[in-house]
Design a protein around this motif. Structure first.
Motif, short mmCIF file in Angstrom:
data_model
loop_
_atom_site.label_atom_id
_atom_site.label_comp_id
_atom_site.label_asym_id
_atom_site.label_seq_id
_atom_site.Cartn_x
_atom_site.Cartn_y
_atom_site.Cartn_z
N ASN A 3 0.69 -1.25 -0.03
CA ASN A 3 -0.03 0.04 0.18
C ASN A 3 0.75 1.28 -0.22
O ASN A 3 0.59 2.21 -0.56
CB ASN A 3 -0.73 0.03 1.30
N LYS A 4 1.99 1.19 0.81
CA LYS A 4 2.87 2.26 0.70
C LYS A 4 4.07 2.24 -0.26
O LYS A 4 4.87 1.30 -0.46
CB LYS A 4 3.54 2.45 2.01
N PRO A 5 3.84 3.38 -0.92
CA PRO A 5 5.23 3.35 -2.28
C PRO A 5 6.66 3.55 -1.32
O PRO A 5 6.69 4.40 -0.33
CB PRO A 5 4.90 4.67 -2.98
N THR A 6 7.44 2.78 -2.07
CA THR A 6 8.79 2.87 -1.48
C THR A 6 9.64 4.17 -2.19
O THR A 6 10.67 4.49 -1.81
CB THR A 6 9.56 1.72 -1.78
N HIS A 7 9.13 4.60 -3.37
CA HIS A 7 9.97 5.66 -4.07
C HIS A 7 8.97 6.62 -4.53
O HIS A 7 7.64 6.33 -4.60
CB HIS A 7 10.78 4.90 -5.15
N THR A 8 9.40 7.91 -5.09
CA THR A 8 8.59 8.84 -5.44
C THR A 8 9.30 9.18 -6.74
O THR A 8 10.39 9.20 -7.04
CB THR A 8 8.62 10.24 -4.60
N ALA A 9 8.26 9.61 -7.86
CA ALA A 9 8.65 9.80 -9.30
C ALA A 9 8.72 11.44 -9.42
O ALA A 9 7.81 11.90 -8.97
CB ALA A 9 7.89 9.11 -10.33
N PHE A 10 9.60 12.08 -9.98
CA PHE A 10 9.68 13.25 -10.27
C PHE A 10 10.15 13.53 -11.69
O PHE A 10 11.04 12.79 -12.18
CB PHE A 10 11.04 14.14 -9.23
N VAL A 11 9.61 14.79 -12.25
CA VAL A 11 10.09 15.08 -13.27
C VAL A 11 11.00 16.46 -13.09
O VAL A 11 10.58 17.18 -12.34
CB VAL A 11 9.12 15.65 -14.41
N VAL A 12 12.40 16.46 -13.66
CA VAL A 12 13.27 17.45 -13.44
C VAL A 12 13.49 18.47 -14.38
O VAL A 12 13.83 17.84 -15.59
CB VAL A 12 14.69 17.09 -12.78
N ALA A 13 13.15 19.64 -14.33
CA ALA A 13 13.48 20.68 -15.22
C ALA A 13 14.78 21.41 -15.11
O ALA A 13 14.79 22.05 -13.96
CB ALA A 13 12.09 21.68 -15.28
N ASP A 14 15.67 21.31 -15.75
CA ASP A 14 17.01 21.89 -15.64
C ASP A 14 16.94 23.08 -15.73
O ASP A 14 16.10 23.83 -16.85
CB ASP A 14 18.06 21.12 -16.59
#
Length: 64
Positions: A3-14
């Protein structure tokens, strides 16, 4: 899948080249490892458009 995510996804704008600004990190989703340990599942909310650099970071334990 837990139920709990282990990671988080990000988009990085340089930042633009030559700029002294830091990249902008936008949290876009949650990530869980597959049960066989050979990959990950990424859950993105409806309407998220991904373009550019995608970064997956392990979630840190919350401090009490």
């Amino acid at each position: 899948m837990s139920n709990k995510p282990t990671h988080t996804a990000f988009v990085v704008a340089d930042a633009p080249e030559g700029s002294d600004k830091k990249p902008n990190w936008f949290q876009i989703g949650a990530v869980w490892p597959h049960s066989d340990g050979d990959g990950f599942e990424v859950a993105l909310p409806p309407g998220v458009t991904v373009s550019g650099r995608l970064v997956i970071r392990r979630n840190k334990p919350k401090a009490d």
